[in-house]
Design a protein around this motif. Structure first.
Motif, mmCIF file in Angstrom:
data_model
loop_
_atom_site.group_PDB
_atom_site.id
_atom_site.type_symbol
_atom_site.label_atom_id
_atom_site.label_comp_id
_atom_site.label_asym_id
_atom_site.label_seq_id
_atom_site.Cartn_x
_atom_site.Cartn_y
_atom_site.Cartn_z
ATOM 1 N N SER A 88 0.834 -1.206 0.000
ATOM 2 C CA SER A 88 0.000 0.000 0.000
ATOM 3 C C SER A 88 0.868 1.256 0.000
ATOM 4 O O SER A 88 0.581 2.223 -0.717
ATOM 5 C CB SER A 88 -0.908 -0.009 1.231
ATOM 6 O OG SER A 88 -1.611 1.205 1.359
ATOM 7 N N GLY A 89 1.956 1.229 0.780
ATOM 8 C CA GLY A 89 2.863 2.372 0.797
ATOM 9 C C GLY A 89 3.531 2.590 -0.544
ATOM 10 O O GLY A 89 3.713 3.733 -0.983
ATOM 11 N N GLY A 128 -7.045 -2.091 7.576
ATOM 12 C CA GLY A 128 -6.261 -1.247 8.464
ATOM 13 C C GLY A 128 -4.824 -1.121 8.010
ATOM 14 O O GLY A 128 -4.220 -0.041 8.084
ATOM 15 N N ARG A 129 -4.249 -2.212 7.496
ATOM 16 C CA ARG A 129 -2.872 -2.160 6.984
ATOM 17 C C ARG A 129 -2.793 -1.333 5.709
ATOM 18 O O ARG A 129 -1.800 -0.644 5.467
ATOM 19 C CB ARG A 129 -2.359 -3.572 6.707
ATOM 20 C CG ARG A 129 -1.948 -4.358 7.914
ATOM 21 C CD ARG A 129 -0.780 -3.725 8.669
ATOM 22 N NE ARG A 129 -1.216 -2.746 9.636
ATOM 23 C CZ ARG A 129 -0.564 -1.661 9.990
ATOM 24 N NH1 ARG A 129 0.580 -1.378 9.425
ATOM 25 N NH2 ARG A 129 -1.041 -0.824 10.881
ATOM 26 N N VAL A 130 -3.826 -1.383 4.867
ATOM 27 C CA VAL A 130 -3.836 -0.557 3.650
ATOM 28 C C VAL A 130 -3.813 0.924 4.033
ATOM 29 O O VAL A 130 -3.017 1.711 3.509
ATOM 30 C CB VAL A 130 -5.067 -0.882 2.786
ATOM 31 C CG1 VAL A 130 -5.205 0.137 1.652
ATOM 32 C CG2 VAL A 130 -4.956 -2.287 2.199
ATOM 33 N N LEU A 131 -4.698 1.304 4.961
ATOM 34 C CA LEU A 131 -4.717 2.701 5.408
ATOM 35 C C LEU A 131 -3.406 3.072 6.095
ATOM 36 O O LEU A 131 -2.903 4.185 5.953
ATOM 37 C CB LEU A 131 -5.893 2.921 6.356
ATOM 38 C CG LEU A 131 -7.296 2.786 5.770
ATOM 39 C CD1 LEU A 131 -8.350 3.085 6.838
ATOM 40 C CD2 LEU A 131 -7.482 3.728 4.580
ATOM 41 N N GLY A 132 -2.848 2.117 6.843
ATOM 42 C CA GLY A 132 -1.575 2.377 7.497
ATOM 43 C C GLY A 132 -0.452 2.590 6.504
ATOM 44 O O GLY A 132 0.426 3.435 6.720
ATOM 45 N N GLY A 133 -0.459 1.850 5.403
ATOM 46 C CA GLY A 133 0.572 2.027 4.379
ATOM 47 C C GLY A 133 0.491 3.389 3.710
ATOM 48 O O GLY A 133 1.514 4.059 3.500
ATOM 49 N N VAL A 134 -0.723 3.807 3.370
ATOM 50 C CA VAL A 134 -0.899 5.142 2.778
ATOM 51 C C VAL A 134 -0.460 6.217 3.778
ATOM 52 O O VAL A 134 0.227 7.176 3.413
ATOM 53 C CB VAL A 134 -2.366 5.355 2.360
ATOM 54 C CG1 VAL A 134 -2.559 6.766 1.818
ATOM 55 C CG2 VAL A 134 -2.791 4.332 1.308
ATOM 56 N N SER A 135 -0.848 6.031 5.023
ATOM 57 C CA SER A 135 -0.512 7.012 6.055
ATOM 58 C C SER A 135 0.994 7.125 6.245
ATOM 59 O O SER A 135 1.544 8.228 6.368
ATOM 60 C CB SER A 135 -1.173 6.622 7.380
ATOM 61 O OG SER A 135 -2.575 6.537 7.245
ATOM 62 N N THR A 136 1.681 5.985 6.275
ATOM 63 C CA THR A 136 3.130 6.002 6.449
ATOM 64 C C THR A 136 3.818 6.702 5.288
ATOM 65 O O THR A 136 4.797 7.445 5.475
ATOM 66 C CB THR A 136 3.663 4.571 6.588
ATOM 67 O OG1 THR A 136 3.031 3.946 7.717
ATOM 68 C CG2 THR A 136 5.165 4.562 6.795
#
Length: 482
Positions: free
Chosen positions: A104-105, A152-160
């Protein structure tokens, strides 16, 4: 577990000594008498208001930076154990969850920088607070539904991706616009960022341990992260001035960028020019390998120490004080960032040479880690050798974290000098794509094998050596490097 409290106390004592040395150095420099003529005094008075505005903007940024990094650090020590111990997710699936975040990141790296440059860096920083809050909430929902954990990991990757590109982009652009990046000031700001990050991380490690003990669940730090993120959102709304990239820049932004270009900062280069610049390519390679090794370290330090602790004693390795250990790592980062301020404040070494030294040192740390014997339970019930292995591994991890503490301000300063404001967001975002792909590849290759940390550390060691060679070629062949 008293040994880890003693380790933390020793590292904090070192930090205190370096902090006192830094304060004494600053006081000595400020106490030097300066003779000014009337013209100089008038010029100083005329710029005092602008300087105060720059300091206020810097304070607001550091407050936001402390809040968002605190939100990130609170989760770090317990994410792996939350998945495995409370959500009962298989270790192989945990690896897939982490991989999802990095994919995702990588994908978001193709557009978050351009989005920030065109729509405004302040706006994207605010978006980060909302996305990361959503990631935290999805991670702690009752039941541990795998689809929600993956979301949640997808959103976390974008956020990071936003956290490690857009916030820094906003700060450098704002500093350039205010004229605060001349001389060593930008270096000082990055030093303050690294120091702030380290202090927040230490406090987060201790606080996360306390929250888990008080609430009886590893979900508590994630809930606290949401509170910090919403607070950061409010501070950004009230205090940040919006800035843009080339396509949507205001006249003031373009004037500042042109000024930077004239001074050799690379501000007038197009995106293509920047991405084909050998200096940027060398920095990108170094950043990909170093930060990729750092993320793999984040994933593997817990199982590596659990493995050593399980062999060192008959007690459960799950009893390791992860928050205290994490705080110790961050104390090592803080000590290195304080040492960075002392060394660079005296101009003892070039930033490019320091970065090369950090890459070589990190290679050596992973080289030794990769050759560490896998601890085995002693047949006679003794634990001396295994205990030594556990502590040796811990201190090698601290050595790498010290490299991290000096790496961030050093790399931030070099990118700030070599990448222009007009395309900064896009370049910073694109530079994170190979980083995420590197981590994804490493996780996919190692996820199917037990005790994979030894093999991963060996790969990191080899790649860091190669990146050191590329940096050495840049330092030897490129003139005028900072």
């Amino acid at each position: 577990m008293e040994i880890y409290q003693m380790n933390l106390a020793g590292l904090l004592a070192l930090c205190a000594a370096l902090f006192v040395a830094q304060r004494n150095s600053s006081t000595s420099a400020e106490s030097k008498p300066e003779e000014k003529d009337e013209k100089s005094k008038a010029a100083a008075a005329a710029t005092s208001q602008a300087r105060e505005a720059a300091k206020a903007s810097q304070r607001a940024f550091l407050i936001v930076y402390a809040l968002v990094m605190g939100a990130d650090w609170l989760q770090g020590p317990f994410l792996y154990s939350l998945y495995t111990d409370e959500h009962k997710v298989a270790p192989s699936t945990v690896s897939t969850l982490f991989t999802t975040g990095f994919v995702s990141g990588a994908v978001s790296g193709t557009f978050v920088g351009s989005l920030a440059d065109s729509r405004g860096r302040k706006a994207v920083c605010m978006l980060f607070c909302l996305l990361y809050s959503g990631s935290c909430l999805l991670t702690i929902l009752p039941g541990g539904s795998l689809p929600l954990l993956f979301l949640g990991r997808v959103l976390g990757g974008v956020s990071t991706s936003i956290l490690f590109s857009v916030f820094e982009t906003w700060m450098v652009a704002d500093a350039n616009w205010r004229g605060a990046a001349a001389g060593g000031d930008l270096s000082r700001v990055f030093g303050l960022m690294s120091t702030t990050n380290s202090v927040v991380a230490i406090a987060s490690g201790v606080l996360s341990e306390w929250l888990v003990d008080a609430a009886g669940t590893r979900k508590a730090p994630f809930a606290a992260s949401v509170v910090l993120l919403l607070t950061a959102l409010w501070v950004i709304m009230v205090n940040f001035r919006e800035n843009y990239g080339e396509a949507a820049a205001s006249p003031a932004d373009k004037d500042a960028d042109a000024s930077k270009s004239a001074s050799g900062g690379g501000g007038g280069k197009t995106l293509k020019d920047v991405l084909t610049d050998p200096q940027i390519l060398s920095l990108g390679l170094a950043g990909t390998i170093f930060e990729g090794s750092m993320y793999l370290f984040v994933f593997y330090w817990t199982p590596a120490l659990k493995s050593a602790a399980a062999a060192a004693s008959a007690s459960s390795a799950a009893d390791l004080p992860y928050g205290i250990i994490f705080a110790s790592f961050m104390a090592a980062v803080l000590a290195a960032s304080l040492a960075f301020n002392l060394v660079m404040g005296r101009g003892l070494v070039r930033y490019s040479s320091l970065l090369l030294g950090l890459m070589v040192a990190s290679h050596l740390v992973f080289f030794v880690l990769a050759r560490e014997p896998q601890p085995k339970q002693p047949e006679d019930g003794g634990s001396g050798s295994s205990g030594s292995t556990e502590q040796r591994t811990f201190w090698l991890f601290c050595a790498f974290e010290a490299c991290v503490g000096a790496y961030w301000p050093c790399m931030g300063y070099l990118k700030g000098r070599l990448v222009g404001d007009a395309v900064r967001g896009r370049v910073y975002g694109l530079m994170r794509i190979p980083l995420n792909l590197f981590v994804v590849a490493a996780l996919l290759v190692s996820s199917s094998s037990s005790g994979a940390h030894g093999a991963v550390f060996k790969v990191c060691s080899s790649l860091l050596l190669g990146a050191s060679g590329a940096l050495m070629a840049m330092v030897l062949n490129q003139e005028g490097l900072p």
